[in-house]
Design an enzyme around this catalytic site. Sequence first.
Site, mmCIF file in Angstrom:
data_model
loop_
_atom_site.group_PDB
_atom_site.id
_atom_site.type_symbol
_atom_site.label_atom_id
_atom_site.label_comp_id
_atom_site.label_asym_id
_atom_site.label_seq_id
_atom_site.Cartn_x
_atom_site.Cartn_y
_atom_site.Cartn_z
ATOM 1 N N ASP A 85 0.836 -1.217 0.000
ATOM 2 C CA ASP A 85 0.000 0.000 0.000
ATOM 3 C C ASP A 85 0.861 1.254 0.000
ATOM 4 O O ASP A 85 0.469 2.278 -0.551
ATOM 5 C CB ASP A 85 -0.927 -0.019 1.217
ATOM 6 C CG ASP A 85 -1.760 -1.280 1.228
ATOM 7 O OD1 ASP A 85 -2.353 -1.599 0.187
ATOM 8 O OD2 ASP A 85 -1.771 -1.976 2.256
ATOM 9 N N LYS A 95 1.494 -2.742 4.351
ATOM 10 C CA LYS A 95 0.693 -3.707 3.620
ATOM 11 C C LYS A 95 -0.585 -4.010 4.408
ATOM 12 O O LYS A 95 -0.703 -3.639 5.554
ATOM 13 C CB LYS A 95 1.475 -5.020 3.425
ATOM 14 C CG LYS A 95 2.628 -4.855 2.446
ATOM 15 C CD LYS A 95 3.389 -6.167 2.215
ATOM 16 C CE LYS A 95 2.522 -7.345 1.971
ATOM 17 N NZ LYS A 95 1.528 -7.177 0.893
ATOM 18 N N GLU A 104 0.892 -12.864 4.927
ATOM 19 C CA GLU A 104 1.929 -12.293 4.055
ATOM 20 C C GLU A 104 3.257 -12.153 4.795
ATOM 21 O O GLU A 104 4.323 -12.389 4.235
ATOM 22 C CB GLU A 104 1.466 -10.937 3.521
ATOM 23 C CG GLU A 104 0.348 -11.061 2.494
ATOM 24 C CD GLU A 104 -0.310 -9.750 2.119
ATOM 25 O OE1 GLU A 104 -0.981 -9.710 1.075
ATOM 26 O OE2 GLU A 104 -0.177 -8.768 2.865
ATOM 27 N N LYS A 122 2.032 4.068 -5.059
ATOM 28 C CA LYS A 122 2.388 3.457 -3.766
ATOM 29 C C LYS A 122 3.729 3.957 -3.236
ATOM 30 O O LYS A 122 4.073 3.715 -2.085
ATOM 31 C CB LYS A 122 2.453 1.928 -3.897
ATOM 32 C CG LYS A 122 1.241 1.294 -4.564
ATOM 33 C CD LYS A 122 0.025 1.397 -3.703
ATOM 34 C CE LYS A 122 -1.187 0.704 -4.276
ATOM 35 N NZ LYS A 122 -1.011 -0.713 -4.543
HETATM 36 C C1 5RP Z 1 -3.024 -7.396 1.009
HETATM 37 C C2 5RP Z 1 -1.900 -6.500 0.645
HETATM 38 C C3 5RP Z 1 -1.833 -6.039 -0.747
HETATM 39 O O1 5RP Z 1 -0.702 -6.590 -1.354
HETATM 40 C C4 5RP Z 1 -1.794 -4.544 -0.760
HETATM 41 O O2 5RP Z 1 -2.949 -4.048 -0.106
HETATM 42 C C5 5RP Z 1 -1.757 -3.993 -2.184
HETATM 43 O O3 5RP Z 1 -2.936 -4.323 -2.853
HETATM 44 P P1 5RP Z 1 -3.230 -3.824 -4.321
HETATM 45 O O4 5RP Z 1 -2.228 -4.470 -5.211
HETATM 46 O O5 5RP Z 1 -4.643 -4.282 -4.587
HETATM 47 O O6 5RP Z 1 -3.132 -2.319 -4.317
HETATM 48 O O7 5RP Z 1 -1.054 -6.155 1.437
HETATM 49 O O8 5RP Z 1 -3.009 -7.721 2.366
#
Ligand code: 5RP
Length: 223
Positions: A85, A95, A104, A122
């Site tokens: 994120d 994240k 994760e 990001k």
């Molecule tokens: C899930 C995560 C995702 O990898 C993170 O939120 C990024 O998501 P996106 O690729 O949809 O922007 O940490 O727990």
Amino acid sequence: MADDDKRLAAEAAVGEVRDGMLVGLGTGSTVAFLIAALGERVRDGLRIEAVSTSIASARAAEALGIIVHDFAGVARVDLTIDGADEIDAQLRAIKGAGGAMLREKVVAAASDRMVVIADGTKRVNAIGAAKLPVEVLPFARSFVAARLEALGAAVGLREGGTDNGNLILDARFGRIDDARALAAAIDAIPGALGHGLFLREVDAAYVADAGVVTRIERDQRPR
Ligand code: 5RP
């Protein structure tokens, strides 16, 4: 467009996947592009197997013919590729917007190499503006929320649960001055099972901005 950049970052990271690898699959919309690209390469003959950080990613991978093992029987992964994120130049990340940060983090820790894929939105100078998700034992919900508030966060309970049957508290700190200290403080709260601060896990990132992919590599210090 962010989706094009997500796809470009994912396809660049797939270049690291080699025959025979056990690959850790992250979670989220950027990882969906990764799984699609991996599925194509498997169809073309790449021989890999995978573990997944979420039920959703496991299902998507299996639908494309990728063998996905239950991580409960796995202690070591060759390469994990996951989204984020927020990520800064030191490869510190937040994240968990997708709610999978506990699995994760476990899979990242088990991995010889962990790579983040992200679009340019990001990339940040300093992590902390994004909400910081904390997975919480339902029994400890109010207690953990109060402890997070005492650390300076505005705390909200996310709707729904995690793949682990727990809850998520989204903690907004606005700005994080000492991420290591904050991570240690949250780690020390009984009932807080995991959080989205990834300060040492990420070895490299592929960030795509307006069609240009940049790879950022952590220096060679032990993590
Ligand atoms: C899930 C995560 C995702 O990898 C993170 O939120 C990024 O998501 P996106 O690729 O949809 O922007 O940490 O727990």
